[in-house]
Design a protein around this motif. Structure first.
Motif, PDB file in Angstrom:
ATOM      1  N   UNK A 251       0.870  -1.176   0.000  1.00 50.58           N
ATOM      2  CA  UNK A 251       0.000   0.000   0.000  1.00 50.58           C
ATOM      3  C   UNK A 251       0.902   1.220   0.000  1.00 50.58           C
ATOM      4  N   UNK A 252       0.784   2.026  -1.039  1.00 50.99           N
ATOM      5  CA  UNK A 252       1.701   3.138  -1.260  1.00 50.99           C
ATOM      6  C   UNK A 252       1.020   4.456  -0.942  1.00 50.99           C
ATOM      7  N   UNK A 253       1.598   5.194   0.015  1.00 55.02           N
ATOM      8  CA  UNK A 253       1.043   6.479   0.442  1.00 55.02           C
ATOM      9  C   UNK A 253       2.076   7.567   0.151  1.00 55.02           C
ATOM     10  N   UNK A 254       1.945   8.273  -0.974  1.00 57.15           N
ATOM     11  CA  UNK A 254       2.960   9.274  -1.328  1.00 57.15           C
ATOM     12  C   UNK A 254       3.185  10.338  -0.261  1.00 57.15           C
TER      13      UNK A 254
ATOM     14  N   UNK B 198      10.792   4.829  16.912  1.00 58.14           N
ATOM     15  CA  UNK B 198      11.741   3.716  16.982  1.00 58.14           C
ATOM     16  C   UNK B 198      12.915   4.002  16.053  1.00 58.14           C
ATOM     17  N   UNK B 199      14.135   4.196  16.557  1.00 58.22           N
ATOM     18  CA  UNK B 199      15.259   4.577  15.697  1.00 58.22           C
ATOM     19  C   UNK B 199      15.710   3.481  14.749  1.00 58.22           C
ATOM     20  N   UNK B 200      15.245   2.247  14.944  1.00 63.63           N
ATOM     21  CA  UNK B 200      15.670   1.151  14.069  1.00 63.63           C
ATOM     22  C   UNK B 200      14.682   0.912  12.931  1.00 63.63           C
ATOM     23  N   UNK B 201      13.628   1.722  12.834  1.00 65.67           N
ATOM     24  CA  UNK B 201      12.594   1.451  11.842  1.00 65.67           C
ATOM     25  C   UNK B 201      12.133   2.750  11.188  1.00 65.67           C
ATOM     26  N   UNK B 202      12.158   2.814   9.858  1.00 68.99           N
ATOM     27  CA  UNK B 202      11.665   3.996   9.160  1.00 68.99           C
ATOM     28  C   UNK B 202      10.172   3.859   8.906  1.00 68.99           C
TER      29      UNK B 202
ATOM     30  N   UNK C 210       5.515  -3.712   8.954  1.00 64.91           N
ATOM     31  CA  UNK C 210       5.470  -4.482  10.192  1.00 64.91           C
ATOM     32  C   UNK C 210       4.073  -4.458  10.794  1.00 64.91           C
ATOM     33  N   UNK C 211       3.412  -3.290  10.742  1.00 64.40           N
ATOM     34  CA  UNK C 211       2.053  -3.174  11.275  1.00 64.40           C
ATOM     35  C   UNK C 211       1.075  -4.062  10.519  1.00 64.40           C
ATOM     36  N   UNK C 212       1.396  -4.393   9.264  1.00 67.41           N
ATOM     37  CA  UNK C 212       0.541  -5.272   8.467  1.00 67.41           C
ATOM     38  C   UNK C 212       0.836  -6.747   8.729  1.00 67.41           C
ATOM     39  N   UNK C 213       1.792  -7.025   9.615  1.00 68.38           N
ATOM     40  CA  UNK C 213       2.120  -8.407   9.947  1.00 68.38           C
ATOM     41  C   UNK C 213       3.068  -9.060   8.968  1.00 68.38           C
TER      42      UNK C 213
END
Length: 254
Positions: free
Chosen positions: A78-81, A91-95, A102-105
């Motif tokens: 799912x692309x959100x421009x 979280x500094x380890x995740x953009x 990750x939230x989508x599992x």
């Protein structure tokens, strides 16, 4: 679908193509063996093999030797421009991309490369630099569950980012937009341009695309308050992977 005018191998491909596109053969389903297909269509085994090879080239099935052929399982993104202008997650380890997937599992990953290149015409125009001037590009190839889903290549004037974290081939915890701001080049607006075309051979290889798969090209050009372009990001989005849910053609950062 019965198409008697087609060569036998094309009829075989058409029959399975129809089943795949209709959902009768769902993602992950195994196709009959070459021997079974040859017997069903009353053709030589090589003809059955040629029909399957056509579907492999189209990106509809994949060969897994010695198990056989399987319908490709697509990982859609799912692309959100407008996410380009949102703050980085805490979280500094995740953009933002990693947070979304990750939230989508699902499992996100990416490969990052940084290079000095001569500005091609499309980027030079958007960064307002001469064609061939040396610029910096951060190339990112993004994956979902190990499957490549899009490329995200950001281009910067060398004098703006030289010596900064943007020059390192690693994720930037605070985000490259924040790095630009800390360097004295905060972006106050961005323009979005969308184009559709067939991919180049290099793009086909990089994204592992099947034959005949169009791509969407999304240019995002970020400007400072005085109108200087300091970033041009090019997203390549395979049409068979991506769901665009929101589009913003011009926006301002808060």
């Amino acid at each position: 679908m019965n198409q008697p005018g087609l060569p036998a191998y094309q009829r075989i491909a058409a029959a399975f193509r129809d089943q795949i596109t209709s959902g009768a053969l769902p993602p992950g389903r195994q196709l009959p063996t070459e021997h079974e297909i040859a017997r069903e269509f009353d053709v030589a085994r090589q003809t059955a093999r040629n029909g399957l090879a056509l579907l492999v080239a189209e990106g509809l099935i994949v060969a897994r030797r010695p198990a056989g052929h399987f319908v490709v399982e697509r990982e859609h993104m799912i692309y959100r421009p407008q996410d380009e202008s949102r703050p980085q997650p805490p979280n500094p380890t995740m953009d933002r991309y990693g947070q979304q997937i990750t939230a989508e599992g699902r499992v996100p990953s990416q490969k990052i490369e940084v290079a000095l290149i001569e500005a091609p015409a499309d980027i030079a125009e958007r960064l307002e630099v001469p064609v061939g001037e040396v610029i910096v590009v951060r190339r990112r190839l993004r994956f979902i569950n190990g499957e490549p889903v899009n490329t995200n290549d950001s281009h910067y004037p060398l004098d703006v980012v030289q010596g900064s974290e943007i020059m390192a081939p690693a994720d930037v915890a605070r985000g490259t937009n924040q790095v630009l701001a800390d360097l004295g080049y905060p972006q106050t607006r961005a323009t979005d341009q969308f184009f559709w075309r067939m991919p180049t051979p290099a793009e086909i290889h990089r994204l592992q695309l099947g034959r005949g798969t169009p791509i969407v090209i999304h240019y995002v050009t970020g400007y400072t308050a005085d109108g200087r372009p300091v970033r041009c990001t090019v997203n390549l989005l395979p049409s068979n992977h991506t769901i665009v849910v929101e589009r913003t053609f011009e926006r301002a950062w808060q």
